[in-house]
Design an enzyme around this catalytic site. Structure first.
Site, mmCIF file in Angstrom:
data_model
loop_
_atom_site.group_PDB
_atom_site.id
_atom_site.type_symbol
_atom_site.label_atom_id
_atom_site.label_comp_id
_atom_site.label_asym_id
_atom_site.label_seq_id
_atom_site.Cartn_x
_atom_site.Cartn_y
_atom_site.Cartn_z
ATOM 1 N N TYR A 188 40.315 -28.541 -36.462
ATOM 2 C CA TYR A 188 39.386 -27.844 -37.141
ATOM 3 C C TYR A 188 39.364 -28.046 -38.790
ATOM 4 O O TYR A 188 39.693 -29.202 -39.401
ATOM 5 C CB TYR A 188 39.212 -26.381 -36.974
ATOM 6 C CG TYR A 188 38.562 -26.149 -35.400
ATOM 7 C CD1 TYR A 188 37.085 -26.303 -35.184
ATOM 8 C CD2 TYR A 188 39.057 -25.810 -34.447
ATOM 9 C CE1 TYR A 188 36.424 -26.352 -33.971
ATOM 10 C CE2 TYR A 188 38.574 -25.660 -33.049
ATOM 11 C CZ TYR A 188 37.326 -25.916 -32.827
ATOM 12 O OH TYR A 188 36.785 -25.616 -31.778
ATOM 13 N N SER A 189 39.189 -27.092 -39.585
ATOM 14 C CA SER A 189 39.243 -27.395 -41.011
ATOM 15 C C SER A 189 40.364 -27.339 -41.549
ATOM 16 O O SER A 189 40.603 -27.855 -42.987
ATOM 17 C CB SER A 189 38.497 -25.950 -41.614
ATOM 18 O OG SER A 189 36.977 -25.951 -41.382
ATOM 19 N N CYS A 190 41.610 -27.461 -41.075
ATOM 20 C CA CYS A 190 42.802 -28.239 -41.583
ATOM 21 C C CYS A 190 42.507 -29.661 -41.838
ATOM 22 O O CYS A 190 43.075 -30.173 -42.863
ATOM 23 C CB CYS A 190 43.778 -28.281 -40.574
ATOM 24 S SG CYS A 190 44.828 -26.666 -40.504
#
Length: 402
Positions: free
Chosen positions: A72-74
């Site tokens: 995801y937003s990593c």
């Protein structure tokens, strides 16, 4: 059968870091982890490299050393490293107006800078028209939508989390500046030189080693059950009332962890804000290089001054208009705000929906990554990753390492 015995665990820790392995195992027996991995690199040396559990919802396929998972937003923090490499090469300029590169973007007409766009100040945290998940697979069409979209606030005057749109905005800048997609630039400038197993746009041949994501609705109740919530990105600060922009940024469209984010179409697409696929080892490798001024194992991806510019605070403790609480930000990376990136204020990196985390700590020369397939709470001191990081730092203090 007792889950702690049944869960397969692999990897290693160096002498003195055995307590980290114990915490990692406890995340399976006492908390909600189904499959996960954690890696830490200290001054270029891998001191922890652990993986375990299952990569499928039926607990039949063991997690292995090369299991990939959507983080995801990593992805944002990793993609920002590629942008920093382009800035270092003179192909982009943090201080330049976005309109110089992308004149069709109406939100940039007032002088929005590249730095402001990277730090979620563009006012384009979402779009007003209803979207379907399939719309996200066409990056060109998404860029055209964003060109026409009126900003939700005056660009450059506030920050609001661009949960999905960040990838298209930054990706279009990269494409116009270099002719490459952001995924291609990342592979050539960052992942390739470090031999890091991270992909923004995953080739079909690699799909067989990707773990299934498991939504919070399927989680076993862990010890932090009272703090858990679906879709959390950043941890305890989300306990505040949600901003009206939260649904715009994070629920248009609503992305289902299994039905959508485990599909072949999702994995192949380049959604540079939210669909990177990685191992914990690869994330720790990239941040381990940043923690050493941009070099690891003889491969230099950035100069020290470029790392400093990437991680310089360009947005501070004012409330984020989407999250409803502050988040300190650099140029595409988050700066440690409430311990979501470990105990050191100097740490920077990014967390992802459901608990994944990647970070660099330049003071202690640490790069670390935690990935998992059971989505639960976000990052923070009491989370699964938070307990691992706290234990890692305690072991470092005892060992006398930096």
């Amino acid at each position: 059968m007792d889950r702690a015995i049944a869960t397969p665990l692999g990897g290693y820790v160096t002498a003195g870091f055995e307590p980290v392995r114990d915490v990692f195992a406890a995340n399976f027996s006492d908390d909600v982890d189904v499959g996960a991995a954690f890696c830490a690199v200290v001054d270029g040396v891998v001191v922890v490299d652990l993986w375990g559990g299952w990569r499928d919802r039926g607990n039949r396929e063991p997690w292995t050393s090369d299991t990939l998972v959507n983080v995801y937003s990593c992805t944002k923090g990793l993609a920002a490293v590629a942008v920093a490499a382009l800035v270092e090469a003179g192909e982009l300029d943090y201080d330049a107006p976005v309109r110089d590169v992308w004149p069709e973007l109406s939100a940039a007409s007032g002088g929005l800078s590249v730095s402001q766009l990277l730090s979620h100040q563009a006012g384009l945290c979402g779009v007003r028209a209803p979207l379907q998940v399939a719309d996200l697979y066409d990056g060109n069409a998404m860029s055209r939508r964003l060109e026409r979209e009126p900003p939700f606030w005056v660009p450059g005057t506030a920050a609001g989390y661009h949960a999905v749109t960040w990838g298209y905005l930054v990706g279009e800048l990269v494409r116009r500046a270099t002719g490459e997609s952001l995924g291609q630039a990342f592979r050539r400038r960052v992942a390739g030189p470090l031999a890091a197993d991270v992909h923004i746009g995953l080739a079909s041949a690699e799909h067989s080693r990707v773990a299934d994501l498991i939504g919070p609705n399927r989680a076993r109740r862990g010890r932090d059950a009272g703090d858990a919530a679906a879709g959390r990105e950043t941890g305890p600060q989300d306990d505040r009332p949600r901003s009206p922009l939260h649904a715009v940024a994070l629920a248009n469209p609503l992305i289902r962890p299994y039905a959508d984010a485990c599909s072949a179409s999702w994995r192949r697409a380049e959604i540079a804000a939210s669909n990177g696929h990685a191992t914990a080892r690869a994330i720790a490798t990239i941040y381990g290089a940043l923690a050493r001024g941009g070099e690891l194992g003889g491969a230099r991806i950035l100069r020290p001054e470029t790392v400093a510019a990437l991680s310089e605070e360009v947005w501070g403790m004012d409330d984020d208009l989407v999250l409803g609480s502050p988040m300190r930000r650099g140029r595409g990376v988050n700066l440690n705000t409430r311990g979501e990136l470990g105990p050191t204020r100097a740490a920077f990196g990014h967390s992802g929906t459901g608990g994944s985390v990647g970070l660099a700590d330049p003071e202690r020369r640490i790069g670390a990554g935690y990935v998992m397939n059971q989505l639960w709470e976000g990052a923070g001191p009491k989370s699964r990753s938070g307990r691992l990081l706290s234990c890692l730092y305690r072991c470092l203090d005892v060992s006398g390492m930096p």
